[in-house]
Design a protein around this motif. Structure first.
Motif, PDB file in Angstrom:
ATOM      1  N   LEU A 104       6.191   1.041  -8.160  1.00 55.94           N
ATOM      2  CA  LEU A 104       7.406   0.787  -8.926  1.00 55.94           C
ATOM      3  C   LEU A 104       7.900  -0.644  -8.769  1.00 55.94           C
ATOM      4  CD1 LEU A 104       9.375   4.116  -8.455  1.00 55.94           C
ATOM      5  CD2 LEU A 104       7.990   3.392 -10.392  1.00 55.94           C
ATOM      6  N   SER A 105       7.361  -1.364  -7.808  1.00 57.57           N
ATOM      7  CA  SER A 105       7.722  -2.771  -7.620  1.00 57.57           C
ATOM      8  C   SER A 105       6.712  -3.705  -8.269  1.00 57.57           C
ATOM      9  CB  SER A 105       7.834  -3.089  -6.121  1.00 57.57           C
ATOM     10  OG  SER A 105       8.848  -2.329  -5.526  1.00 57.57           O
ATOM     11  N   GLU A 106       5.709  -3.151  -8.909  1.00 59.06           N
ATOM     12  CA  GLU A 106       4.652  -3.955  -9.518  1.00 59.06           C
ATOM     13  C   GLU A 106       4.777  -3.944 -11.038  1.00 59.06           C
ATOM     14  OE1 GLU A 106       1.069  -2.301  -7.978  1.00 59.06           O
ATOM     15  OE2 GLU A 106       1.310  -3.218  -5.998  1.00 59.06           O
ATOM     16  N   PRO A 107       4.051  -4.847 -11.732  1.00 56.09           N
ATOM     17  CA  PRO A 107       4.116  -4.909 -13.198  1.00 56.09           C
ATOM     18  C   PRO A 107       3.733  -3.591 -13.853  1.00 56.09           C
ATOM     19  CG  PRO A 107       3.088  -6.893 -12.335  1.00 56.09           C
ATOM     20  CD  PRO A 107       3.247  -5.945 -11.171  1.00 56.09           C
ATOM     21  N   LEU A 108       4.445  -3.256 -14.930  1.00 57.58           N
ATOM     22  CA  LEU A 108       4.171  -2.011 -15.642  1.00 57.58           C
ATOM     23  C   LEU A 108       4.507  -2.150 -17.115  1.00 57.58           C
ATOM     24  CD1 LEU A 108       7.214  -0.683 -16.034  1.00 57.58           C
ATOM     25  CD2 LEU A 108       6.896  -0.078 -13.653  1.00 57.58           C
ATOM     26  N   LEU A 109       4.087  -1.151 -17.881  1.00 56.08           N
ATOM     27  CA  LEU A 109       4.345  -1.073 -19.308  1.00 56.08           C
ATOM     28  C   LEU A 109       5.171   0.174 -19.601  1.00 56.08           C
ATOM     29  CD1 LEU A 109       0.736  -1.851 -20.619  1.00 56.08           C
ATOM     30  CD2 LEU A 109       2.578  -3.483 -20.201  1.00 56.08           C
ATOM     31  N   LEU A 110       5.784   0.209 -20.777  1.00 61.50           N
ATOM     32  CA  LEU A 110       6.551   1.365 -21.207  1.00 61.50           C
ATOM     33  C   LEU A 110       5.803   2.113 -22.305  1.00 61.50           C
ATOM     34  CD1 LEU A 110      10.197  -0.014 -21.390  1.00 61.50           C
ATOM     35  CD2 LEU A 110       9.356   1.752 -19.830  1.00 61.50           C
ATOM     36  N   ALA A 111       5.851   3.433 -22.231  1.00 61.71           N
ATOM     37  CA  ALA A 111       5.209   4.276 -23.243  1.00 61.71           C
ATOM     38  C   ALA A 111       6.253   5.200 -23.861  1.00 61.71           C
ATOM     39  CB  ALA A 111       4.091   5.098 -22.613  1.00 61.71           C
ATOM     40  N   ARG A 112       5.991   5.548 -25.141  1.00 67.61           N
ATOM     41  CA  ARG A 112       6.896   6.470 -25.833  1.00 67.61           C
ATOM     42  C   ARG A 112       6.143   7.129 -26.985  1.00 67.61           C
ATOM     43  NH1 ARG A 112      12.265   7.634 -26.981  1.00 67.61           N
ATOM     44  NH2 ARG A 112      12.660   8.101 -29.185  1.00 67.61           N
ATOM     45  N   GLU A 113       6.125   8.448 -26.996  1.00 67.52           N
ATOM     46  CA  GLU A 113       5.560   9.226 -28.096  1.00 67.52           C
ATOM     47  C   GLU A 113       4.181   8.718 -28.520  1.00 67.52           C
ATOM     48  OE1 GLU A 113       8.554   9.117 -31.102  1.00 67.52           O
ATOM     49  OE2 GLU A 113       9.831  10.589 -30.081  1.00 67.52           O
ATOM     50  N   ILE A 162       6.392   5.478 -17.898  1.00 69.37           N
ATOM     51  CA  ILE A 162       5.837   4.223 -17.397  1.00 69.37           C
ATOM     52  C   ILE A 162       4.316   4.317 -17.316  1.00 69.37           C
ATOM     53  CG2 ILE A 162       7.900   3.584 -16.111  1.00 69.37           C
ATOM     54  CD1 ILE A 162       6.451   4.528 -13.558  1.00 69.37           C
ATOM     55  N   TYR A 163       3.683   3.150 -17.447  1.00 70.80           N
ATOM     56  CA  TYR A 163       2.240   3.053 -17.320  1.00 70.80           C
ATOM     57  C   TYR A 163       1.937   1.792 -16.530  1.00 70.80           C
ATOM     58  CZ  TYR A 163      -2.718   2.850 -18.468  1.00 70.80           C
ATOM     59  OH  TYR A 163      -4.090   2.808 -18.377  1.00 70.80           O
ATOM     60  N   PRO A 164       1.106   1.863 -15.494  1.00 68.74           N
ATOM     61  CA  PRO A 164       0.844   0.683 -14.659  1.00 68.74           C
ATOM     62  C   PRO A 164       0.109  -0.406 -15.424  1.00 68.74           C
ATOM     63  CG  PRO A 164      -0.662   2.454 -14.097  1.00 68.74           C
ATOM     64  CD  PRO A 164       0.339   3.042 -15.055  1.00 68.74           C
ATOM     65  N   PHE A 165       0.502  -1.635 -15.196  1.00 69.36           N
ATOM     66  CA  PHE A 165      -0.177  -2.754 -15.840  1.00 69.36           C
ATOM     67  C   PHE A 165      -1.599  -2.900 -15.303  1.00 69.36           C
ATOM     68  CE2 PHE A 165      -1.097  -7.357 -16.320  1.00 69.36           C
ATOM     69  CZ  PHE A 165      -0.997  -7.427 -17.704  1.00 69.36           C
ATOM     70  N   GLN A 166      -1.762  -2.560 -14.039  1.00 66.03           N
ATOM     71  CA  GLN A 166      -3.084  -2.577 -13.426  1.00 66.03           C
ATOM     72  C   GLN A 166      -3.432  -1.167 -13.002  1.00 66.03           C
ATOM     73  OE1 GLN A 166      -4.503  -5.744 -11.504  1.00 66.03           O
ATOM     74  NE2 GLN A 166      -3.182  -7.186 -12.533  1.00 66.03           N
ATOM     75  N   GLU A 167      -4.709  -0.919 -12.834  1.00 59.38           N
ATOM     76  CA  GLU A 167      -5.160   0.405 -12.428  1.00 59.38           C
ATOM     77  C   GLU A 167      -4.563   0.781 -11.085  1.00 59.38           C
ATOM     78  OE1 GLU A 167      -9.362   2.735 -11.582  1.00 59.38           O
ATOM     79  OE2 GLU A 167      -9.332   0.947 -12.843  1.00 59.38           O
ATOM     80  N   THR A 168      -4.052   2.007 -10.971  1.00 61.66           N
ATOM     81  CA  THR A 168      -3.383   2.439  -9.747  1.00 61.66           C
ATOM     82  C   THR A 168      -4.353   3.080  -8.773  1.00 61.66           C
ATOM     83  OG1 THR A 168      -2.881   4.601 -10.681  1.00 61.66           O
ATOM     84  CG2 THR A 168      -1.250   2.876 -10.996  1.00 61.66           C
ATOM     85  N   CYS A 169      -3.919   3.088  -7.529  1.00 65.19           N
ATOM     86  CA  CYS A 169      -4.699   3.772  -6.513  1.00 65.19           C
ATOM     87  C   CYS A 169      -4.291   5.240  -6.492  1.00 65.19           C
ATOM     88  CB  CYS A 169      -4.463   3.138  -5.146  1.00 65.19           C
ATOM     89  SG  CYS A 169      -2.720   3.011  -4.718  1.00 65.19           S
ATOM     90  N   ASP A 170      -4.957   6.024  -5.711  1.00 67.14           N
ATOM     91  CA  ASP A 170      -4.671   7.455  -5.634  1.00 67.14           C
ATOM     92  C   ASP A 170      -3.367   7.683  -4.894  1.00 67.14           C
ATOM     93  OD1 ASP A 170      -4.872  10.195  -5.696  1.00 67.14           O
ATOM     94  OD2 ASP A 170      -6.027  10.265  -3.838  1.00 67.14           O
ATOM     95  N   LEU A 171      -2.402   8.320  -5.571  1.00 70.56           N
ATOM     96  CA  LEU A 171      -1.102   8.573  -4.943  1.00 70.56           C
ATOM     97  C   LEU A 171      -1.147   9.896  -4.191  1.00 70.56           C
ATOM     98  CD1 LEU A 171       1.261   7.443  -7.825  1.00 70.56           C
ATOM     99  CD2 LEU A 171       0.336   6.119  -5.948  1.00 70.56           C
ATOM    100  N   SER A 172      -1.864   9.911  -3.116  1.00 67.05           N
ATOM    101  CA  SER A 172      -1.988  11.134  -2.339  1.00 67.05           C
ATOM    102  C   SER A 172      -0.749  11.344  -1.493  1.00 67.05           C
ATOM    103  CB  SER A 172      -3.219  11.056  -1.428  1.00 67.05           C
ATOM    104  OG  SER A 172      -3.101   9.973  -0.524  1.00 67.05           O
ATOM    105  N   ALA A 173      -0.533  12.582  -1.090  1.00 70.07           N
ATOM    106  CA  ALA A 173       0.677  12.919  -0.330  1.00 70.07           C
ATOM    107  C   ALA A 173       0.759  12.157   0.973  1.00 70.07           C
ATOM    108  CB  ALA A 173       0.713  14.426  -0.067  1.00 70.07           C
ATOM    109  N   SER A 174      -0.381  11.850   1.566  1.00 70.23           N
ATOM    110  CA  SER A 174      -0.388  11.229   2.884  1.00 70.23           C
ATOM    111  C   SER A 174       0.180   9.815   2.873  1.00 70.23           C
ATOM    112  CB  SER A 174      -1.817  11.195   3.449  1.00 70.23           C
ATOM    113  OG  SER A 174      -2.648  10.437   2.581  1.00 70.23           O
ATOM    114  N   ASP A 175       0.023   9.112   1.737  1.00 67.20           N
ATOM    115  CA  ASP A 175       0.536   7.750   1.700  1.00 67.20           C
ATOM    116  C   ASP A 175       1.468   7.535   0.507  1.00 67.20           C
ATOM    117  OD1 ASP A 175      -1.251   7.864  -0.335  1.00 67.20           O
ATOM    118  OD2 ASP A 175      -2.388   6.080   0.230  1.00 67.20           O
ATOM    119  N   SER A 176       2.127   8.633   0.089  1.00 66.89           N
ATOM    120  CA  SER A 176       2.943   8.581  -1.119  1.00 66.89           C
ATOM    121  C   SER A 176       4.092   7.602  -1.009  1.00 66.89           C
ATOM    122  CB  SER A 176       3.479   9.975  -1.467  1.00 66.89           C
ATOM    123  OG  SER A 176       4.301  10.460  -0.426  1.00 66.89           O
ATOM    124  N   SER A 177       4.742   7.513   0.165  1.00 65.24           N
ATOM    125  CA  SER A 177       5.893   6.634   0.292  1.00 65.24           C
ATOM    126  C   SER A 177       5.489   5.189   0.073  1.00 65.24           C
ATOM    127  CB  SER A 177       6.549   6.799   1.668  1.00 65.24           C
ATOM    128  OG  SER A 177       5.635   6.484   2.699  1.00 65.24           O
TER     129      SER A 177
END
Length: 417
Positions: A280-289, A258-273
């Protein structure tokens, strides 16, 4: 839509031993219907009720805006209830207490037990297990054993059904799954009307469909449940420090990221949940090879259901419908590859665990599934047609279900009146 083999074409094996009442139906479901139910489960399933088990219930489908996907299941449950009433001598007495698509993955097993030895399940009188894939071809292990009576062993074959009384007459066990994923449609029947699941399902359907407008595709798009429902193992869902998201795991084993449709924020451990749920509830794209498919998906469930699992199910049909058009695919940049790898490390912290559970079934890499982006692109309109058809059928059935407070197949003529 509904593909049962006629009574004369499937092998009905009745067991004469009254001490151990059980019924075997060979070739009860067509292979394509088995594949359709497998598609539903693999695109919508959540972490299940016991270790290494995943499930898709009717209630969950409704809650995640996939109510239309109950339609292929309805005629099966109705026919199985009729078979149970006929064979076990309780005509018009049974209610469906539970309906669910269940898969057992590596390590799942169950020792000798009867299904009424747990006080909270005393209402269950009969069980029906429909096998959707086959021993050896799709998984290893998972053979069903009865402690007494004949047949003693049931080797799962796609399309076969086993029915039995949920009591000490049919104490049974299931061998540990050693490879692959064993998938079934499982039903429980009860004589107690207070446990009938139909009124509860109908009650939840009404508000879920209250705003549906036929012309709006957004009414049909799947919406994810809580991230906790998709994280394995479930005891790690509070921290997300190990394990994997089962939706991303299913994408990974068939070659997608998966690749985010918009730029993502930092997925740090403190706020990972929080970020896991949000991303995963936001728009995204699919990548392959090293390629990025530019079609935007509403969320992870949309990408998994609309494209990947539907494509795997309908591949042979899609090959005959492709148009000579250029799919919207671009090469991934180094920056995008870095982001894809970063997200994979977040959602697939234990890649080996995910591959051990879901990696046995990799049809997209087989010669039969020579992947190409043109065929993959053809899945988009085909999925939309499929969903619209099921949604329309559901909307036509619902008034009859409300009136009778029972879920059943309405004859086509009555629907068109």
């Amino acid at each position: 839509m509904f593909q049962f083999h006629h009574t004369k074409s499937y092998n009905l094996q009745k067991m004469a031993d009254s001490k151990h009442p059980r019924l075997i139906l060979h070739n009860f479901l067509s292979l394509d219907l088995c594949k359709e139910l497998e598609f539903i489960h693999k695109s919508c399933g959540t972490v299940g009720y016991r270790p290494n088990v995943f499930s898709t219930t009717l209630s969950h489908l409704i809650a995640t805006n996939c109510a239309h996907l109950i339609m292929p299941i309805i005629p099966i449950r109705e026919r199985l209830r009729e078979k149970a009433e006929e064979y076990f001598g309780c005509q018009y007495e049974l209610f469906v207490e539970f309906t669910g698509l269940i898969s057992w993955c590596r390590g799942a097993s169950i020792g000798w037990h009867s299904d009424d030895n747990r006080p909270y399940l005393k209402q269950r009188d009969f069980a029906a297990v429909c096998y959707l894939n086959s021993y050896e071809a799709d998984f290893k292990g998972g053979i069903f054993h009865f402690k007494d009576g004949e047949p003693a062993d049931i080797v799962p074959v796609a399309g076969d059904v086993i029915m039995y009384t949920a009591d000490d007459q049919n104490i049974h066990s299931v061998d540990e799954i050693t490879e692959g994923e064993r998938i079934t449609l499982t039903l429980w029947f009860s004589r107690d009307a207070s446990y009938d699941e139909d009124p509860k399902i109908i009650s939840s359907l009404s508000p879920a469909l209250s705003g549906v407008v036929d012309s709006k595709l957004c009414s049909y798009l799947p919406l994810p449940g809580s991230i906790n429902m998709y994280w394995f193992p479930p005891d790690e869902a509070s921290s997300f420090l190990s394990g994997f998201d089962i939706r991303c795991g299913r994408l990974h084993v068939v070659g997608f990221d998966i690749y985010p449709f918009q730029e993502t924020c930092d997925l740090s451990a403190s706020d990972s949940s929080y970020n896991l749920l949000e991303l995963l509830s936001e728009p995204l794209l699919l990548a392959r090879e090293s390629k990025l498919f530019e079609t935007q998906f509403l969320n992870i469930m949309h990408a998994l259901q609309q494209m990947v699992q539907f494509y795997l199910w309908k591949f042979s049909n899609l090959k005959t419908k492709v148009e000579e058009t250029t799919p919207q695919v671009i090469p991934t940049s180094q920056k995008q590859k870095t982001e894809i790898d970063r997200l994979k490390s977040v959602f697939l912290k234990d890649i080996q665990l995910g591959e051990r559970f879901f990696g046995h079934s990799r049809p997209i890499k087989d010669k039969e599934y020579e992947f190409d982006w043109v065929t993959f692109s053809a899945a988009v309109p085909e999925w939309e047609c499929y969903v619209f058809k099921l949604q329309r059928e559901l909307l036509l059935h619902l008034p009859h279900w409300r009136t009778n407070q029972s879920i059943f197949c309405v004859p086509l003529g009555d629907l068109e009146d």
